[in-house]
Structure formats: structure tokens, C-alpha cells
Design an enzyme around this catalytic site. Structure first.
Site: not given
Ligand code: PBG
Length: 325
Positions: A196, A249
Site C-alpha cells: 500500500k 493499492k
């Protein structure tokens, strides 16, 4: 050296049936996970300005929402809570009657088969807006793990089917795995936000979830967008700690990460097509600057082509109803 004229690529593109036969990547509503923002209180369906067609909804509106989601063929949701109270340690994230806990029980009553994934993080629940516990201005990794374990266990207790830790604290997957196993939840999988990035694409989400950091930024725990080798290390660590599914992400500016992860690991990959990616398309679409529906399908296909098995996306509703027409 060209193979032409023996080879002519256009033979396989001559008509829709031929194109269907040779298509390498399919997109289906089974691939989609729809994020849902549940807010505490009653009779609320609050529009999110920077995310057209997305709302914060209160528990009493869940039945309508869940019925419409499932009618169009969406089988999985990712739950985010917007609580009424915040404190320094994010305690409203793990109370039995918390907003996510109540939402899970409500949804399971209405539609037991809808797969409920929960975001496990502190940032919506802390008054400072960081994803962990803060001590003297520093996000304290190991102190945060205890809270993260309690959140994950309370979600499982309420009936969540899968938990998705997104705080980017080191060791969070191992901590959750052992907490779940110790509470009789060894059958509950972990979908880990393994790589992330500290991304400006989360801006609209932070409006939606009211989770902006009140000082500093998230760069001491989320990844530097310049790095890909470090993403593979993050993913490998999470796999070794027991992650069942790994998340990359954001998705679009990170398609290379999806492909590299796909090449290196056999584990299922979920891509998070994040809020900013959604808002850009919606903004341009509303101006008629591009063909919104075809753009969305092209984007989601590109994410699958890169190697993702499934996609968390705010476009899920509009695209599932289109795909299942
Ligand atoms: C919580 C969390 C965030 C997102 C998902 N979980 C925000 C953040 O890290 O600031 C972003 C999702 C999106 O932008 O759609 N930590």
C-alpha cells in the site's frame, strides 16, 4: 524482421465473435468487491462530494443498499466504518456495538451469503487520524498491533467473512493471524493490504471516511511510490505471516507492481482501484470529456490483464449491472 504477409493480425479482429474467441482477459461481476461506508446514527444517506454516486449510509438504510447490490450480481463488499466518536487510541473501532460490528450483524441477518470483508485500521477512529497508536508524535508500531488484533477479532466475532488489515504496521498480519486462531477463527482468511503506497489518490476517500491525518502524513508507514522491490518484500513478508490474499493499492499507477507480484507469487491478488482513480473518471465523465462506461471497462480490464484476480472498486455497481444486462 516482419512475418508479413504470412501473418496478418487483423484476421483475428475481423468481427465480434472472432474477437470474443481470442480474448485473453474476461471481466465479470464475480471479480468485483464493492466498498461501502457505514456511518453511525439513523436515517442517513450522505453524499460524498468528491465521489459522485457514493454515500455514507446508516445502518437502517443497509437493507435497501444490500438488496440493490446483490440484485445486480455483486457478491462481496468491503466495509468501512465512520464512527460517531474518536479518541487517541481508536477504541470505537473494537467495541461490540461499533458501527462496523453492528453493520456486519445487520447485513448477515438480511443476506447471509453476501461476503463481508472488513477494513481493519485505526485512522477513522483516532482523533489524530493516523493508522496506529501515537506516542510523542511517532506512530508506535508494536503498540498499534494490540489494537489491530482487537479490531480484527471483534469483526470476526460479529460475523465478518474476511478481514483486510490496511494500517501498514509491520507484523500486523502475524498479529491478526494468531489472534484469530486463538479465538476459534482459524477459518477466517486475511486479505492483506501488503503493498500500500503513500498515495495522493486517497484524497477523496479521506473525505468519505473522515480519516485525514491531523498532523504529518502517512509516509513513515505507507510505501514510497518510487519503489517496486520493496513492494515485493512487503508482499513476501505478509505471505510468510499468513496472508491469504494480497492487495496492491492503488491500482492504475501501480499496474507494474501487480504484474511483478503475479510473476513472483502464486497467491491471489486483489487490486484496489482507489477513490482518486474513481473521482478522476467520474469528473471527466460528467463533463462528457470521455465515454465513461467504456473507460471504466477498459480500466478494470487493464487491472485484470496486469494479473489481478479481483478488484475492489467504487465502480462495481454501475459495471456489474452493465455486465449482467
Ligand atoms: C485506511 C484506508 C485508506 C484507504 C483504504 N483504507 C486511506 C488511507 O490509507 O489514507 C484508501 C481507499 C481509497 O482511496 O479508495 N487506512
Amino acid at each position: 524482421m516482419s512475418d508479413f504477409p504470412q501473418s496478418r493480425m487483423r484476421r483475428l479482429r475481423a468481427n465480434p465473435i472472432m474477437r470474443d474467441l481470442v480474448r485473453e482477459t474476461e471481466l465479470s461481476s464475480n471479480d468485483l468487491i464493492y466498498p461501502l461506508f457505514v456511518v453511525s446514527g439513523n436515517n442517513k444517506k450522505l453524499p460524498i462530494d468528491s465521489m459522485p454516486d457514493c454515500y455514507q449510509i446508516s445502518i437502517d438504510h443497509l437493507e435497501n443498499e444490500i438488496n440493490s447490490i446483490s440484485k445486480i450480481g455483486i457478491q462481496a463488499i468491503l466495509l468501512f466504518g465512520v464512527p460517531s466518536t474518536k479518541d487517541a487510541i481508536g477504541s470505537s473501532a473494537y467495541t461490540d456495538d461499533g458501527v462496523v460490528q453492528t453493520a456486519i450483524k445487520t447485513i448477515k441477518n438480511i443476506m447471509p451469503d453476501l461476503l463481508i470483508i472488513t477494513d481493519v485500521c485505526l485512522c477513522q477512529y483516532t482523533d489524530h487520524g493516523h493508522c496506529g497508536i501515537v506516542h510523542s508524535g511517532i506512530i508506535d508500531n508494536d503498540a498499534s498491533l494490540d489494537a489491530i488484533k482487537r479490531i480484527a477479532t471483534s469483526h470476526a466475532n460479529s460475523g465478518a467473512d474476511m478481514v483486510a488489515p490496511s494500517a501498514m504496521m509491520d507484523g500486523q498480519v502475524q498479529a491478526i493471524r494468531s489472534a484469530l486462531d486463538g479465538s476459534g477463527f482459524d477459518h477466517i482468511p486475511i486479505m492483506s493490504y501488503a503493498s500500500k503506497y503513500a498515495s495522493a489518490f486517497y484524497g477523496p476517500f479521506r473525505d468519505a471516511a473522515q480519516s485525514s491525518p491531523q498532523f504529518g502524513d502517512r509516509k513513515t508507514y505507507q510505501m514510497d511510490p518510487s519503489n517496486w522491490r520493496m513492494a515485493l518484500r512487503e508482499i513476501e513478508m505478509d505471505i510468510n505471516e499468513g496472508a491469504d490474499i494480497i492487495i496492491v493499492k492503488p491500482a492504475l499507477a501501480y499496474l507494474d507492481i501487480i504484474t511483478r507480484a503475479r510473476d513472483k507469487f502464486p497467491h491471489p491478488i486483489a487490486a484496489y482501484n482507489v477513490s482518486g482513480e474513481y473521482s478522476m473518471v467520474k469528473a471527466a465523465g460528467s463533463m462528457n470529456w470521455l465515454d465513461e462506461q467504456n473507460i471504466i471497462i477498459e480500466i478494470l480490464r487493464s487491472i485484470k490483464r496486469a494479473g489481478a484476480n479481483c478488484i475492489i472498486t467504487y465502480h462495481a455497481k454501475e459495471i456489474a449491472s452493465h455486465l449482467n444486462k
